[in-house]
Design a protein around this motif. Structure first.
Motif, PDB file in Angstrom:
ATOM      1  N   ASN A 129       1.119  20.582  17.104  1.00 65.11           N
ATOM      2  CA  ASN A 129       2.018  20.007  16.089  1.00 65.11           C
ATOM      3  C   ASN A 129       3.049  21.020  15.623  1.00 65.11           C
ATOM      4  O   ASN A 129       4.229  20.682  15.430  1.00 65.11           O
ATOM      5  CB  ASN A 129       1.197  19.499  14.902  1.00 65.11           C
ATOM      6  N   LYS A 151       5.705  21.342  18.244  1.00 62.03           N
ATOM      7  CA  LYS A 151       6.588  20.179  18.267  1.00 62.03           C
ATOM      8  C   LYS A 151       7.614  20.241  17.141  1.00 62.03           C
ATOM      9  O   LYS A 151       8.793  19.921  17.331  1.00 62.03           O
ATOM     10  CB  LYS A 151       5.763  18.901  18.144  1.00 62.03           C
ATOM     11  N   GLN A 159      10.269  22.722  17.963  1.00 58.81           N
ATOM     12  CA  GLN A 159      11.159  22.211  19.007  1.00 58.81           C
ATOM     13  C   GLN A 159      12.158  21.208  18.431  1.00 58.81           C
ATOM     14  O   GLN A 159      13.344  21.222  18.771  1.00 58.81           O
ATOM     15  CB  GLN A 159      10.325  21.553  20.101  1.00 58.81           C
TER      16      GLN A 159
END
Length: 284
Positions: free
Chosen positions: A177, A180, A183
């Motif tokens: 998580n 992510k 990103q």
């Protein structure tokens, strides 16, 4: 029967190496009953017999409690005590001396972190270790050594552990998580920078159009007009001089005239000297 036994032992060793992380050289933890069995049945040397059973090099261990138990049994086990003293000693963290069974179970624990093969002749101890995952047991039968097959409990534990390894843990979910989110943040920054560059490009394009229009009105020439290069003549050094026809005629005449003015033919004929043939007349 020997080939079947070897295949069965190899299969069990592969099971423990693949599912529980056993590796060479294998560690074998012996109790007093196993050492005494080796001496009685003359299974000597012990390391070669165990390495043939497991198909790899081995290191043989025992504990201080096992040595103390053999010492307490008297003179009948003195030879076994002397042989057990030659083995490496595994750490058993307890102050007072315990029985060999209690000491070995404490060393193994619940998960056998040291990856020991247990070598014993005690039937109760063998059954006990069948219920603990990742504990292979070796026992002797007359003058042969055997490796027990993994129990049903150990097979079930190995399957469940494999399923757990295939799924992600909570820590791995958190790490995923976080990666992510990072990103997404970087992608948003890149999109915003692309939008700003597009707006700046449009503004600069508009400014360029305005400057072009003003230049057309004022007829100002920004670029420098260069003169065209004229075609030059050939390099005199690289050109050959033409030969005059008079010189060519003189050279041809010199080649044709030969001494007294006669024409010299290029193809010379070889002069052969004809010798007079003499005939001998015979009178009959």
């Amino acid at each position: 029967m020997r080939l079947k036994k070897q295949k069965r032992h190899r299969r069990t060793v592969k099971f423990y190496t693949a599912c529980f992380g056993f590796h060479e050289p294998f560690k074998v933890l012996c109790d007093g009953t196993f050492v005494h069995h080796l001496l009685v049945n003359r299974i000597i040397p012990a390391d070669t017999a165990l390495s043939n059973t497991l198909g790899a090099t081995v290191k043989i261990f025992t504990t201080r409690c096992v040595l103390a138990e053999l010492r307490s049994l008297g003179d009948s086990y003195s030879e076994s005590l002397n042989e057990a003293r030659k083995l490496m000693i595994a750490r058993c963290e307890h102050e007072k001396r315990k029985s060999a069974v209690a000491c070995i179970t404490e060393v193994i624990g619940e998960s056998n972190p040291e990856h020991f093969f247990i070598a014993t002749q005690d039937a109760d101890l063998r059954k006990k270790f069948q219920e603990i995952p990742g504990v292979p047991v070796i026992f002797g039968l007359r003058n042969a050594l055997f490796l027990e097959q993994p129990s049903a409990f150990q097979h079930k534990f190995a399957k469940s552990a494999e399923k757990d390894r295939s799924h992600m843990t909570q820590l791995e979910y958190k790490m995923l998580n976080m990666s992510k989110k990072k990103q997404l943040a970087t992608e948003e920054e890149e999109d915003s920078s692309d939008v700003n560059e597009g707006v700046e490009g449009q503004i600069s394009g508009c400014q360029a159009l305005k400057t072009n229009n003003t230049r057309k009105r004022t007829d100002v020439k920004d670029k420098v007009q260069f003169k065209r290069k004229k075609a030059k003549g050939p390099n005199p050094l690289s050109c050959k001089k033409k030969k005059s026809q008079g010189n060519l005629n003189l050279t041809s005449e010199k080649e044709n005239n030969h001494g007294d003015g006669t024409l010299r033919s290029r193809s010379r004929k070889r002069k052969r000297s004809h010798k007079s043939m003499k005939f001998v007349v015979t009178t009959g």
